[in-house]
Design an enzyme around this catalytic site. Structure first.
Site, PDB file in Angstrom:
ATOM      1  N   THR A 255     -15.613   9.586 -28.433  1.00  0.00           N
ATOM      2  CA  THR A 255     -16.290  10.291 -27.091  1.00  0.00           C
ATOM      3  C   THR A 255     -17.444   9.422 -26.757  1.00  0.00           C
ATOM      4  O   THR A 255     -18.144   8.716 -27.409  1.00  0.00           O
ATOM      5  CB  THR A 255     -16.818  11.666 -27.871  1.00  0.00           C
ATOM      6  OG1 THR A 255     -15.728  12.471 -28.292  1.00  0.00           O
ATOM      7  CG2 THR A 255     -17.531  12.429 -26.909  1.00  0.00           C
TER       8      THR A 255
ATOM      9  N   ARG B  69      -6.332  22.614 -26.797  1.00  0.00           N
ATOM     10  CA  ARG B  69      -7.423  23.001 -27.630  1.00  0.00           C
ATOM     11  C   ARG B  69      -8.333  22.316 -26.700  1.00  0.00           C
ATOM     12  O   ARG B  69      -8.391  21.429 -26.149  1.00  0.00           O
ATOM     13  CB  ARG B  69      -7.229  22.132 -28.805  1.00  0.00           C
ATOM     14  CG  ARG B  69      -8.601  21.872 -29.681  1.00  0.00           C
ATOM     15  CD  ARG B  69      -9.362  20.765 -29.519  1.00  0.00           C
ATOM     16  NE  ARG B  69     -10.337  20.098 -30.382  1.00  0.00           N
ATOM     17  CZ  ARG B  69     -11.228  19.404 -30.285  1.00  0.00           C
ATOM     18  NH1 ARG B  69     -11.336  18.530 -28.993  1.00  0.00           N
ATOM     19  NH2 ARG B  69     -12.094  19.066 -31.425  1.00  0.00           N
ATOM     20  N   VAL B  70      -9.877  23.095 -26.554  1.00  0.00           N
ATOM     21  CA  VAL B  70     -11.100  22.169 -25.840  1.00  0.00           C
ATOM     22  C   VAL B  70     -12.009  22.227 -27.119  1.00  0.00           C
ATOM     23  O   VAL B  70     -12.048  23.047 -28.039  1.00  0.00           O
ATOM     24  CB  VAL B  70     -11.422  23.687 -25.026  1.00  0.00           C
ATOM     25  CG1 VAL B  70     -12.739  23.207 -24.498  1.00  0.00           C
ATOM     26  CG2 VAL B  70     -10.390  23.752 -23.800  1.00  0.00           C
ATOM     27  N   GLY B  71     -12.572  21.256 -26.675  1.00  0.00           N
ATOM     28  CA  GLY B  71     -13.743  20.510 -28.143  1.00  0.00           C
ATOM     29  C   GLY B  71     -14.938  20.985 -27.421  1.00  0.00           C
ATOM     30  O   GLY B  71     -15.130  21.784 -26.422  1.00  0.00           O
ATOM     31  N   ASP B  72     -15.966  20.478 -27.906  1.00  0.00           N
ATOM     32  CA  ASP B  72     -17.550  20.809 -27.796  1.00  0.00           C
ATOM     33  C   ASP B  72     -18.078  20.318 -26.547  1.00  0.00           C
ATOM     34  O   ASP B  72     -19.018  20.782 -25.799  1.00  0.00           O
ATOM     35  CB  ASP B  72     -18.524  20.294 -29.160  1.00  0.00           C
ATOM     36  CG  ASP B  72     -18.148  18.782 -29.210  1.00  0.00           C
ATOM     37  OD1 ASP B  72     -16.980  18.206 -29.475  1.00  0.00           O
ATOM     38  OD2 ASP B  72     -19.021  18.093 -28.833  1.00  0.00           O
TER      39      ASP B  72
ATOM     40  N   GLY C 110     -18.285  13.654 -32.294  1.00  0.00           N
ATOM     41  CA  GLY C 110     -17.583  14.040 -33.688  1.00  0.00           C
ATOM     42  C   GLY C 110     -16.772  14.928 -33.534  1.00  0.00           C
ATOM     43  O   GLY C 110     -16.015  15.466 -32.369  1.00  0.00           O
TER      44      GLY C 110
ATOM     45  N   GLY D 258     -15.341  18.431 -32.693  1.00  0.00           N
ATOM     46  CA  GLY D 258     -15.888  19.498 -31.773  1.00  0.00           C
ATOM     47  C   GLY D 258     -16.154  21.027 -32.472  1.00  0.00           C
ATOM     48  O   GLY D 258     -17.000  21.530 -32.108  1.00  0.00           O
TER      49      GLY D 258
HETATM   50  N1  GLY Z   1     -16.311  15.536 -29.842  1.00  0.00           N
HETATM   51  C1  GLY Z   1     -15.003  15.597 -29.053  1.00  0.00           C
HETATM   52  C2  GLY Z   1     -14.172  16.691 -29.313  1.00  0.00           C
HETATM   53  O1  GLY Z   1     -14.314  17.181 -30.493  1.00  0.00           O
HETATM   54  O2  GLY Z   1     -13.471  16.957 -28.630  1.00  0.00           O
END
Ligand code: GLY
Length: 308
Positions: free
Chosen positions: A172, A200-203, A223, A225
């Protein structure tokens, strides 16, 4: 005080990746020094990383379990709390620029999936395939490994896989910039975690999780998410800065929070309104580069600031 910090995620500290963060900081810093905005500096610095296939963002993004490139990005302006974000978006070259369009051209914060892609076309972003042959090969190899070990049930097994294959966490990218008008902007762009489930959506695109800025400070995270969302890592760091904690101590406290709760890999970069820079991580090889007006040259760090 003008200042910029970027991260290139976790991963090899090889020449190409080091050159990538160097060019990214140089691009952003020269915009700031010429009187440009933190918004432009942050977007263009991240564009450099998105266009380099050695980072997990834009071209060269990680692939989902079903072999798609589904990217997330966000950009946020500290003075107004305006934020634009996209999630699970495909066929776009520079998701951070699309996130900026969401902020500048809509009343919304976050567009996802097909809607985000449709918006990209309306905004004039041509269709673009960000999948590289390298990532396709890695995907084939990992799918095979998962299939052979029978460990295809999700996160717990995937976490084990991540421990034996740390390179999966590669990359990232993110940036925080402070301009001559004291505007702070934070931005983050990612292909997400390798072999993530479709949908899936991350942070990264979630305000306060992967990306956050106020008039006091800004932060961008990397890291796993799921851990970053549960702890609202960047909001935590920026709130600490607001309470008078230094950017460095705030970054370290944010990572301590993860270590004491979710215990998942993460890192964070931050800037306060005086241009002080901080970063911390609980996982190996976070690539960071930064510069402010008091420095003659940029500094690139591989392992310094490692908080463990
Ligand atoms: N930090 C990126 C993710 O987990 O998508």
């Amino acid at each position: 005080m003008r200042a910029i910090v970027v991260h290139g995620g976790f991963g090899d500290l090889n020449e190409e990746r080091i050159e990538g963060v160097r060019t990214s900081v140089e691009t952003g810093f020269s915009i700031l020094i010429q009187g440009g905005s933190a918004l432009d500096a942050c977007e263009k610095a991240i564009n450099v990383l998105e266009d380099a296939p050695v980072f997990n963002a834009g071209t060269g993004s990680a692939l989902t379990l079903d072999g798609q490139c589904a990217m997330d990005a966000a950009i946020m302006k500290g003075s107004t709390l305006n934020i634009g974000a996209v999630a699970d978006v495909r066929n776009v070259k520079n998701p951070i620029s699309l996130a900026r369009k969401v902020m500048d051209e809509t009343d919304h914060v976050l567009l996802v999936g097909k809607g985000a892609e449709e918006f990209a076309r309306i905004m004039g972003f041509p269709k673009y395939d960000p999948v590289t042959e390298d990532q396709r090969q890695k995907w084939r190899h990992l799918r095979e490994k998962l299939a052979q070990s029978g460990q295809i049930k999700h996160w717990k097994k995937l976490s084990r896989l991540l421990r034996s294959h740390p390179e999966l966490l590669q990359g990232t990218v993110g940036c925080v910039a402070l301009d001559g008008s004291n505007e702070i902007v934070a931005g983050t762009s990612t292909g997400g975690v390798f072999l993530k489930l479709f949908g899936r959506v991350g942070d990264t695109p979630i305000p306060g999780a992967g990306t956050y800025a106020t008039k006091y400070g800004g932060a961008s995270a990397l890291g796993i998410g799921e851990g970053i969302m549960k702890t609202l890592l960047t909001k935590t760091v920026v709130d600490l800065i607001r309470n008078g904690i230094s950017a460095q101590k705030a970054a370290e406290a944010g990572i301590d929070l993860l270590d004491n709760t979710v215990k998942l890999a993460a890192g964070v970069i931050a800037i306060d309104r005086k241009g002080n820079i901080g970063f911390a991580h609980n996982y190996e090889n976070m690539l960071v580069a930064f510069r402010n007006e008091n420095m003659n040259d940029l500094i690139i760090s591989g392992d310094e600031g490692y908080s463990k």
